[in-house]
Write a protein that holds these residues in place. Sequence first.
Motif, PDB file in Angstrom:
ATOM      1  N   LEU A  89      -1.696   3.224 -15.436  1.00 22.24           N
ATOM      2  CA  LEU A  89      -0.805   4.380 -15.425  1.00 22.24           C
ATOM      3  C   LEU A  89      -0.575   4.882 -16.847  1.00 22.24           C
ATOM      4  O   LEU A  89      -0.387   4.089 -17.769  1.00 22.24           O
ATOM      5  N   THR A 109       5.693   3.610  -0.782  1.00 21.97           N
ATOM      6  CA  THR A 109       5.082   2.282  -0.885  1.00 21.97           C
ATOM      7  C   THR A 109       5.640   1.393   0.217  1.00 21.97           C
ATOM      8  O   THR A 109       6.848   1.159   0.280  1.00 21.97           O
ATOM      9  N   GLN A 166       0.832  -1.196   0.000  1.00 22.34           N
ATOM     10  CA  GLN A 166       0.000   0.000   0.000  1.00 22.34           C
ATOM     11  C   GLN A 166       0.873   1.255   0.000  1.00 22.34           C
ATOM     12  O   GLN A 166       2.020   1.235   0.465  1.00 22.34           O
ATOM     13  N   ASP A 167       0.315   2.347  -0.505  1.00 25.22           N
ATOM     14  CA  ASP A 167       0.963   3.647  -0.401  1.00 25.22           C
ATOM     15  C   ASP A 167       0.525   4.281   0.916  1.00 25.22           C
ATOM     16  O   ASP A 167      -0.673   4.451   1.165  1.00 25.22           O
ATOM     17  N   GLU A 188       3.328   8.846 -15.850  1.00 30.90           N
ATOM     18  CA  GLU A 188       3.240   8.274 -14.503  1.00 30.90           C
ATOM     19  C   GLU A 188       4.110   7.025 -14.374  1.00 30.90           C
ATOM     20  O   GLU A 188       4.782   6.828 -13.355  1.00 30.90           O
ATOM     21  N   LYS A 189       4.102   6.202 -15.396  1.00 31.52           N
ATOM     22  CA  LYS A 189       4.895   4.971 -15.361  1.00 31.52           C
ATOM     23  C   LYS A 189       6.392   5.286 -15.362  1.00 31.52           C
ATOM     24  O   LYS A 189       7.173   4.683 -14.619  1.00 31.52           O
ATOM     25  N   ARG A 197      -3.494   3.669   1.497  1.00 29.67           N
ATOM     26  CA  ARG A 197      -4.389   3.384   0.376  1.00 29.67           C
ATOM     27  C   ARG A 197      -3.705   2.414  -0.569  1.00 29.67           C
ATOM     28  O   ARG A 197      -2.483   2.319  -0.609  1.00 29.67           O
ATOM     29  N   ASP A 198      -4.515   1.695  -1.334  1.00 28.41           N
ATOM     30  CA  ASP A 198      -3.957   0.757  -2.292  1.00 28.41           C
ATOM     31  C   ASP A 198      -3.142   1.498  -3.342  1.00 28.41           C
ATOM     32  O   ASP A 198      -3.520   2.598  -3.782  1.00 28.41           O
ATOM     33  N   ALA A 199      -2.017   0.909  -3.731  1.00 28.03           N
ATOM     34  CA  ALA A 199      -1.171   1.517  -4.760  1.00 28.03           C
ATOM     35  C   ALA A 199      -1.928   1.550  -6.086  1.00 28.03           C
ATOM     36  O   ALA A 199      -2.822   0.730  -6.319  1.00 28.03           O
ATOM     37  N   PRO A 200      -1.601   2.489  -6.958  1.00 27.13           N
ATOM     38  CA  PRO A 200      -2.306   2.571  -8.252  1.00 27.13           C
ATOM     39  C   PRO A 200      -2.093   1.315  -9.093  1.00 27.13           C
ATOM     40  O   PRO A 200      -1.055   0.650  -8.990  1.00 27.13           O
ATOM     41  N   ASP A 201      -3.085   0.994  -9.904  1.00 24.89           N
ATOM     42  CA  ASP A 201      -3.011  -0.150 -10.811  1.00 24.89           C
ATOM     43  C   ASP A 201      -2.010   0.174 -11.916  1.00 24.89           C
ATOM     44  O   ASP A 201      -2.195   1.144 -12.668  1.00 24.89           O
TER      45      ASP A 201
END
Length: 296
Positions: free
Chosen positions: A168, A102, A77-78, A172-173, A160-164
């Motif tokens: 991205l 993370t 999670q972040d 962002e990637k 919070r859950d990390a981004p999928d």
Amino acid sequence: EDFEVLEDDDDDLSELPPLEDMGRVRTPAKDSQSSEQAPGEAAEDPQEWLDVLGSGLLKKKTLVPGQGVESRPRKGQDVTVRLKATLEDGSVVEENPSLTFTLGDCDVLQALDLCVQLLEMGETALIMSDAKYCYGPQGRSPDIPPNAALTLEVELLEARDAPDLELLNGKEKIALANRKRERGNFYYQQADYVLAINSYDIALKVIDSSSKVNFSPEEEAELLDVKVKCLNNLAASQLKLDHYEAALKSCNLVLEHQPGNIKALFRKGKVLAQQGEYREAIPILKAALKLEPSNK
């Protein structure tokens, strides 16, 4: 953008070229809080301190209780924390009202990464850490001396859950992969090659993850550039640990994309020479020499 090879230690530095883009490494926000108070508190209420690793080198004490064990964050999670870090003399070396990372990826100091997993949402805790889990024998110039213990005051603000990764966009990637790569560079500078390898591996997983978003040709090219840098730096770390087969694989992956990559050619030649494969090593090193005749 690459560091030049230093001149002061030929025996050591001749083993491998420098890392990619080491000059860009940004030391992540970290570390501790007043260890003047903490020892006194520990003496008064030793039962309140949790010996996190059982070695006495990393301890945690709750200052403000949180919302219960079920509210603790999970690896991957972040998390966002408020952080204040101090040296043993009480001098503050870090204050960050909103540090996000993370959990479990070693994006921050080990002391922080290990202990935040034990925090409840809303909890404020004091963490006393040996230098081993902070900046170690290198320290952090100019404010943290070598082998300095740190005290961290940490409040868990959010998880919070990390981004999928599949969702991205290109920018962002690239940004995420570069953050992981730069963390690997930090660990390489600290001579912690195992954690460096971990960070480079995470960066490569980000880059190689499938995507539901279309990237521009420029973004694809930039992602490939980051991938090549990660693989070259991964090979450098693997060489430091004498993991020759793994380093050879990393070099070959670079050369698949860039047959004339000077660092990959040199490291591949170095690996083959270390393995006694001199007939294979010689033409590879000659090819590297032909590309850059003045390269030391």
